[in-house]
Design a protein around this motif. Sequence first.
Motif, short mmCIF file in Angstrom:
data_model
loop_
_atom_site.label_atom_id
_atom_site.label_comp_id
_atom_site.label_asym_id
_atom_site.label_seq_id
_atom_site.Cartn_x
_atom_site.Cartn_y
_atom_site.Cartn_z
N LEU A 1 0.86 -1.17 0.00
CA LEU A 1 0.00 0.00 0.00
C LEU A 1 0.89 1.22 0.00
O LEU A 1 1.81 1.33 0.82
N GLY A 2 0.66 2.12 -0.96
CA GLY A 2 1.51 3.30 -1.05
C GLY A 2 0.85 4.40 -1.84
O GLY A 2 -0.37 4.42 -2.02
N THR A 3 1.68 5.28 -2.34
CA THR A 3 1.16 6.45 -3.05
C THR A 3 0.47 6.09 -4.37
O THR A 3 -0.33 6.87 -4.87
N ALA A 4 0.76 4.92 -4.93
CA ALA A 4 0.10 4.49 -6.17
C ALA A 4 -1.14 3.64 -5.88
O ALA A 4 -1.75 3.09 -6.79
N GLY A 5 -1.50 3.52 -4.61
CA GLY A 5 -2.64 2.69 -4.24
C GLY A 5 -2.18 1.33 -3.78
O GLY A 5 -1.09 1.17 -3.23
N LEU A 6 -2.98 0.33 -4.04
CA LEU A 6 -2.69 -1.04 -3.63
C LEU A 6 -2.05 -1.80 -4.78
O LEU A 6 -2.62 -1.90 -5.86
N LEU A 7 -0.86 -2.34 -4.54
CA LEU A 7 -0.14 -3.11 -5.55
C LEU A 7 0.03 -4.53 -5.06
O LEU A 7 0.12 -4.77 -3.86
N ARG A 8 0.14 -5.47 -6.00
CA ARG A 8 0.40 -6.86 -5.65
C ARG A 8 1.65 -7.31 -6.38
O ARG A 8 1.73 -7.18 -7.60
N LEU A 9 2.61 -7.84 -5.64
CA LEU A 9 3.88 -8.25 -6.18
C LEU A 9 4.02 -9.76 -6.03
O LEU A 9 3.83 -10.29 -4.94
N ASP A 10 4.36 -10.45 -7.14
CA ASP A 10 4.65 -11.87 -7.06
C ASP A 10 6.17 -12.02 -7.18
O ASP A 10 6.72 -11.97 -8.27
N PRO A 11 6.84 -12.20 -6.03
CA PRO A 11 8.31 -12.23 -6.05
C PRO A 11 8.89 -13.46 -6.76
O PRO A 11 10.07 -13.48 -7.07
N LEU A 12 8.08 -14.47 -7.02
CA LEU A 12 8.58 -15.69 -7.65
C LEU A 12 8.49 -15.65 -9.17
O LEU A 12 9.00 -16.53 -9.84
N SER A 13 7.82 -14.64 -9.73
CA SER A 13 7.70 -14.59 -11.19
C SER A 13 8.63 -13.57 -11.80
O SER A 13 9.23 -12.77 -11.18
#
Length: 142
Positions: free
Chosen positions: A130-142
Amino acid sequence: MRTTATAACRRSAGPVVSAATIGTVVPVVGQVSDLVYDAARNLVYLANPTRNQVEIYSVDRGRLVGSILTGLQPASMAISPDGNTLYVANLGSLSISAVNLNSQRNEADFSVGSRPDSIAVGSDGKVVVLGTAGLLRLDPLS
């Protein structure tokens, strides 16, 4: 600055009541913005944005035992479900660091392109930011 967790309270119609000291004062150079407890290793990780690192506190030894360099201004942290990776949101470098907790080394930095204020890891291992760009989802394995 050293402080303790003792305090005195005064009730209007009763005696002075003192609270107990809770825990141990741990001197840290800089400041701490977040902490995460690692139950498997009995360690506490402390995000220190003024030193661009995560401090490592051993509960067993009762002292700081090391540090891990991260991106600029680490602010928020979360541990992966398997307990092997600490994800660190870095405000100054607009990135997420992936720290291997077995080697205690920063193994990868993921640019998120905006300030990551808060971080969490889901049971699927994906990182939510959660940050200034809103809600992001990161898949660290891809």
